[in-house]
Design a protein around this motif. Structure first.
Motif, PDB file in Angstrom:
ATOM      1  N   GLU A  14       0.495  -0.949  -0.158  1.00 28.37           N
ATOM      2  CA  GLU A  14       0.247  -0.155  -0.767  1.00 28.37           C
ATOM      3  C   GLU A  14       0.926   1.012   0.180  1.00 28.37           C
ATOM      4  O   GLU A  14       2.367   1.361   0.828  1.00 28.37           O
ATOM      5  CB  GLU A  14      -0.843   0.420   1.302  1.00 28.37           C
ATOM      6  CG  GLU A  14      -1.968  -1.338   1.434  1.00 28.37           C
ATOM      7  CD  GLU A  14      -3.121  -1.097   0.619  1.00 28.37           C
ATOM      8  OE1 GLU A  14      -3.023  -0.748  -0.305  1.00 28.37           O
ATOM      9  OE2 GLU A  14      -3.281  -2.257   0.771  1.00 28.37           O
ATOM     10  N   ASP A  15       0.457   2.377  -0.381  1.00 28.15           N
ATOM     11  CA  ASP A  15       1.116   3.783  -0.377  1.00 28.15           C
ATOM     12  C   ASP A  15       2.080   3.734   0.630  1.00 28.15           C
ATOM     13  O   ASP A  15       3.095   4.616   1.309  1.00 28.15           O
ATOM     14  CB  ASP A  15       0.357   4.641  -0.902  1.00 28.15           C
ATOM     15  CG  ASP A  15      -0.052   4.841  -3.114  1.00 28.15           C
ATOM     16  OD1 ASP A  15       1.440   3.696  -3.675  1.00 28.15           O
ATOM     17  OD2 ASP A  15      -1.265   4.786  -2.917  1.00 28.15           O
ATOM     18  N   TRP A  16       0.570   3.400   1.807  1.00 28.04           N
ATOM     19  CA  TRP A  16       0.844   4.376   3.130  1.00 28.04           C
ATOM     20  C   TRP A  16       1.871   3.249   3.662  1.00 28.04           C
ATOM     21  O   TRP A  16       2.896   3.939   4.801  1.00 28.04           O
ATOM     22  CB  TRP A  16      -0.231   4.433   4.197  1.00 28.04           C
ATOM     23  CG  TRP A  16      -1.106   2.946   4.631  1.00 28.04           C
ATOM     24  CD1 TRP A  16      -2.110   2.367   4.341  1.00 28.04           C
ATOM     25  CD2 TRP A  16      -0.966   1.789   5.292  1.00 28.04           C
ATOM     26  NE1 TRP A  16      -1.644   1.185   4.472  1.00 28.04           N
ATOM     27  CE2 TRP A  16      -0.738   0.780   5.566  1.00 28.04           C
ATOM     28  CE3 TRP A  16       0.629   2.295   7.008  1.00 28.04           C
ATOM     29  CZ2 TRP A  16      -1.237  -0.016   6.424  1.00 28.04           C
ATOM     30  CZ3 TRP A  16       0.908   1.190   7.721  1.00 28.04           C
ATOM     31  CH2 TRP A  16      -0.339   0.027   7.625  1.00 28.04           C
ATOM     32  N   HIS A  17       2.571   1.911   3.103  1.00 30.06           N
ATOM     33  CA  HIS A  17       3.032   1.106   3.673  1.00 30.06           C
ATOM     34  C   HIS A  17       4.576   1.912   3.906  1.00 30.06           C
ATOM     35  O   HIS A  17       5.126   1.797   4.666  1.00 30.06           O
ATOM     36  CB  HIS A  17       3.579   0.088   2.971  1.00 30.06           C
ATOM     37  CG  HIS A  17       2.223  -0.989   3.041  1.00 30.06           C
ATOM     38  ND1 HIS A  17       1.918  -1.553   2.835  1.00 30.06           N
ATOM     39  CD2 HIS A  17       1.189  -0.966   4.125  1.00 30.06           C
ATOM     40  CE1 HIS A  17       0.316  -2.583   3.567  1.00 30.06           C
ATOM     41  NE2 HIS A  17       0.459  -1.610   3.653  1.00 30.06           N
ATOM     42  N   ARG A  18       4.948   2.597   2.447  1.00 31.03           N
ATOM     43  CA  ARG A  18       6.333   3.203   2.344  1.00 31.03           C
ATOM     44  C   ARG A  18       6.352   4.296   3.311  1.00 31.03           C
ATOM     45  O   ARG A  18       7.892   4.203   3.486  1.00 31.03           O
ATOM     46  CB  ARG A  18       6.247   4.018   0.739  1.00 31.03           C
ATOM     47  CG  ARG A  18       5.989   3.539  -0.533  1.00 31.03           C
ATOM     48  CD  ARG A  18       7.415   2.699  -0.472  1.00 31.03           C
ATOM     49  NE  ARG A  18       8.388   3.568  -0.899  1.00 31.03           N
ATOM     50  CZ  ARG A  18       8.338   3.629  -2.132  1.00 31.03           C
ATOM     51  NH1 ARG A  18       7.788   3.410  -3.062  1.00 31.03           N
ATOM     52  NH2 ARG A  18       9.358   4.674  -2.442  1.00 31.03           N
ATOM     53  N   SER A  19       5.495   4.542   4.392  1.00 32.98           N
ATOM     54  CA  SER A  19       5.953   5.927   5.051  1.00 32.98           C
ATOM     55  C   SER A  19       7.416   5.364   6.314  1.00 32.98           C
ATOM     56  O   SER A  19       7.395   5.565   7.231  1.00 32.98           O
ATOM     57  CB  SER A  19       5.098   6.749   5.568  1.00 32.98           C
ATOM     58  OG  SER A  19       3.483   5.062   6.274  1.00 32.98           O
ATOM     59  N   VAL A  20       6.691   3.870   6.402  1.00 34.75           N
ATOM     60  CA  VAL A  20       7.404   3.339   7.546  1.00 34.75           C
ATOM     61  C   VAL A  20       8.640   2.044   7.367  1.00 34.75           C
ATOM     62  O   VAL A  20       9.089   1.353   8.061  1.00 34.75           O
ATOM     63  CB  VAL A  20       6.488   1.798   8.572  1.00 34.75           C
ATOM     64  CG1 VAL A  20       5.322   3.287   9.108  1.00 34.75           C
ATOM     65  CG2 VAL A  20       5.523   0.964   7.298  1.00 34.75           C
ATOM     66  N   CYS A  21       8.376   2.966   5.476  1.00 36.51           N
ATOM     67  CA  CYS A  21       9.556   1.252   5.269  1.00 36.51           C
ATOM     68  C   CYS A  21      11.325   1.983   5.369  1.00 36.51           C
ATOM     69  O   CYS A  21      10.922   3.630   5.689  1.00 36.51           O
ATOM     70  CB  CYS A  21      10.060   1.435   3.620  1.00 36.51           C
ATOM     71  SG  CYS A  21       9.038  -0.110   3.146  1.00 36.51           S
ATOM     72  N   ASP A  22      12.298   1.271   5.674  1.00 37.37           N
ATOM     73  CA  ASP A  22      13.104   1.749   6.315  1.00 37.37           C
ATOM     74  C   ASP A  22      13.988   2.188   4.529  1.00 37.37           C
ATOM     75  O   ASP A  22      14.367   1.662   3.862  1.00 37.37           O
ATOM     76  CB  ASP A  22      14.237   0.324   7.159  1.00 37.37           C
ATOM     77  CG  ASP A  22      15.831   0.739   7.727  1.00 37.37           C
ATOM     78  OD1 ASP A  22      16.184   2.042   6.861  1.00 37.37           O
ATOM     79  OD2 ASP A  22      15.382   0.803   9.078  1.00 37.37           O
ATOM     80  N   PRO A  23      14.504   3.333   5.199  1.00 44.07           N
ATOM     81  CA  PRO A  23      15.578   4.517   3.450  1.00 44.07           C
ATOM     82  C   PRO A  23      16.551   2.947   3.835  1.00 44.07           C
ATOM     83  O   PRO A  23      17.702   3.301   2.402  1.00 44.07           O
ATOM     84  CB  PRO A  23      16.315   6.037   4.550  1.00 44.07           C
ATOM     85  CG  PRO A  23      15.775   4.998   5.860  1.00 44.07           C
ATOM     86  CD  PRO A  23      14.582   4.707   6.149  1.00 44.07           C
ATOM     87  N   ARG A  24      17.534   2.829   4.702  1.00 41.04           N
ATOM     88  CA  ARG A  24      18.206   1.605   4.251  1.00 41.04           C
ATOM     89  C   ARG A  24      18.028   0.319   2.783  1.00 41.04           C
ATOM     90  O   ARG A  24      18.833  -0.157   2.645  1.00 41.04           O
ATOM     91  CB  ARG A  24      18.737   1.272   5.355  1.00 41.04           C
ATOM     92  CG  ARG A  24      19.830   2.180   6.337  1.00 41.04           C
ATOM     93  CD  ARG A  24      21.401   2.704   5.840  1.00 41.04           C
ATOM     94  NE  ARG A  24      21.674   1.802   5.319  1.00 41.04           N
ATOM     95  CZ  ARG A  24      22.778   1.269   6.127  1.00 41.04           C
ATOM     96  NH1 ARG A  24      22.913   1.696   7.327  1.00 41.04           N
ATOM     97  NH2 ARG A  24      23.693   0.748   5.392  1.00 41.04           N
ATOM     98  N   PHE A  25      16.790   0.105   2.975  1.00 41.23           N
ATOM     99  CA  PHE A  25      16.404  -0.564   2.252  1.00 41.23           C
ATOM    100  C   PHE A  25      15.387  -0.468   0.788  1.00 41.23           C
ATOM    101  O   PHE A  25      15.438   0.953   0.713  1.00 41.23           O
ATOM    102  CB  PHE A  25      15.009  -1.414   3.086  1.00 41.23           C
ATOM    103  CG  PHE A  25      15.444  -2.193   4.288  1.00 41.23           C
ATOM    104  CD1 PHE A  25      16.671  -2.735   4.282  1.00 41.23           C
ATOM    105  CD2 PHE A  25      14.321  -1.988   5.000  1.00 41.23           C
ATOM    106  CE1 PHE A  25      16.880  -3.282   5.392  1.00 41.23           C
ATOM    107  CE2 PHE A  25      14.879  -2.549   6.706  1.00 41.23           C
ATOM    108  CZ  PHE A  25      15.959  -3.456   6.534  1.00 41.23           C
ATOM    109  N   LEU A  71      14.793  -4.653  14.981  1.00 42.87           N
ATOM    110  CA  LEU A  71      15.879  -4.233  14.292  1.00 42.87           C
ATOM    111  C   LEU A  71      15.307  -3.091  12.776  1.00 42.87           C
ATOM    112  O   LEU A  71      14.727  -3.352  12.385  1.00 42.87           O
ATOM    113  CB  LEU A  71      16.406  -5.515  13.589  1.00 42.87           C
ATOM    114  CG  LEU A  71      16.900  -6.126  14.345  1.00 42.87           C
ATOM    115  CD1 LEU A  71      18.104  -7.560  13.352  1.00 42.87           C
ATOM    116  CD2 LEU A  71      18.772  -5.700  15.341  1.00 42.87           C
ATOM    117  N   ASP A  72      16.532  -1.974  13.192  1.00 40.13           N
ATOM    118  CA  ASP A  72      16.159  -1.338  11.754  1.00 40.13           C
ATOM    119  C   ASP A  72      17.220  -1.688  10.084  1.00 40.13           C
ATOM    120  O   ASP A  72      17.849  -2.706  11.162  1.00 40.13           O
ATOM    121  CB  ASP A  72      15.960   0.376  11.899  1.00 40.13           C
ATOM    122  CG  ASP A  72      17.846   0.787  13.297  1.00 40.13           C
ATOM    123  OD1 ASP A  72      18.672  -0.068  12.365  1.00 40.13           O
ATOM    124  OD2 ASP A  72      17.622   2.013  13.434  1.00 40.13           O
ATOM    125  N   GLY A  73      17.270  -1.259   9.855  1.00 36.97           N
ATOM    126  CA  GLY A  73      18.265  -0.784   8.904  1.00 36.97           C
ATOM    127  C   GLY A  73      19.830  -1.076   8.882  1.00 36.97           C
ATOM    128  O   GLY A  73      20.593  -1.479   8.512  1.00 36.97           O
TER     129      GLY A  73
END
Length: 289
Positions: A14-25, A71-73
């Motif tokens: 979903e579009d809103w999932h992008r907001s919680v995705c880790d920028p390292r991935f 764990l984060d990225g």
């Protein structure tokens, strides 16, 4: 770690999932028609795509990875860099199960009706050891959620192992068992949006793969401090006790663990739960993996 860092994708729907995705991935939009095999199908598609060509390590994680593992990225990349030279990095976001159940197959019985029975039928039909559903497995072999970062050597062995097992099982299962395994009866509580049994079986094939076709590969189980900290003292003691029994192959200690574990489950879940599940999640003999 020398060379290119692992190429780790983060799946979202979903579009809103992008907001919680880790920028390292690397974000990976997986919207569209899904098959019953879920992440496994995505792994197969990625493995033959330009996205992973030349990658020394790659993986695809859920958009809920940090929520489940703690764990984060950056922490994941640091852990991999601190333990180089492995073929696959994996983890278990649910360590509380490691000391409570003999193995992940019997744990599945508490969430999916007839899971042990149908899993055994699948394994036998696939030419894999059906007794895997009965063994006492050490915590080092627990892996859930398909959180893998692996080398091409890992993926080129693991993906055909799983797909081959699925094909052989479908060819050899009885019509009734095949229909049941591909039915949504696995998710009678509708916790997983009506999944069939197959993604839950595929998820549990990884430890068996490492003991059989993947025995030549080197795996590293990632530590997860936050889920570990959430375990109570009995869960930790039971895991330690079971691991000692597995290490020493001590039937006596394993039997003591079963008794302690059974008392704990009755205390935690109550008599009604114990009457329904305890016998089903307790194989009748001590057998080590």
């Amino acid at each position: 770690m020398q060379g290119e860092p692992p190429r780790i994708f983060q799946i979202h729907y979903e579009d809103w999932h992008r907001s919680v995705c880790d920028p390292r991935f690397i974000p990976l939009d997986n919207r569209g028609p899904a098959t019953e095999y879920l992440e496994f199908d995505l792994f197969e598609r990625l493995s033959i795509s330009p996205h992973v060509q030349g990658a020394a390590l790659w993986g695809a994680l859920s958009w809920r990875f940090t929520e489940k593992t703690g764990l984060d990225g950056a922490e994941l990349f640091d852990l991999i860099a601190a333990h180089p030279g492995h073929d696959v990095y994996f983890c278990n976001p649910h360590p509380q199960h490691e000391g409570i159940y003999h193995n992940l197959w019997v744990q599945g019985e508490t969430a999916h009706p007839r899971f042990v029975e149908l899993s055994r039928a699948f394994l036998v039909a696939a030419g894999l050891p059906g007794e895997a559903v009965d063994t006492i497995d050490p915590s080092s072999q627990y892996s859930t959620a398909n959180y893998f970062v692996g080398t091409p050597a890992f993926w080129s062995a693991y993906l055909p192992f799983v797909r081959g097992a699925i094909r052989r099982a479908d060819a050899n299962l009885s019509a009734a068992d095949k229909a049941a395994l591909h039915s949504t009866a696995a998710d009678d509580r509708m916790v997983h949006k009506g999944c069939t049994y197959m993604p839950f079986i595929v998820e549990r094939l990884f430890p068996l793969f490492l003991r059989t076709a993947g025995a030549h590969l080197l795996g590293f189980k990632l530590p997860l401090p936050i889920p570990e900290d959430e375990m109570n003292v009995h869960q930790k003691l039971l895991r330690e006790m079971k691991d000692h029994a597995c290490r020493d192959r001590s039937s006596w200690l394993a039997a003591c663990w079963v008794n302690y574990r059974s008392l704990y489950l009755q205390q935690q879940h109550g008599r009604q739960w114990a009457q329904r599940y305890l016998r089903q999640v307790t194989p009748g003999e001590i057998r080590f993996a």
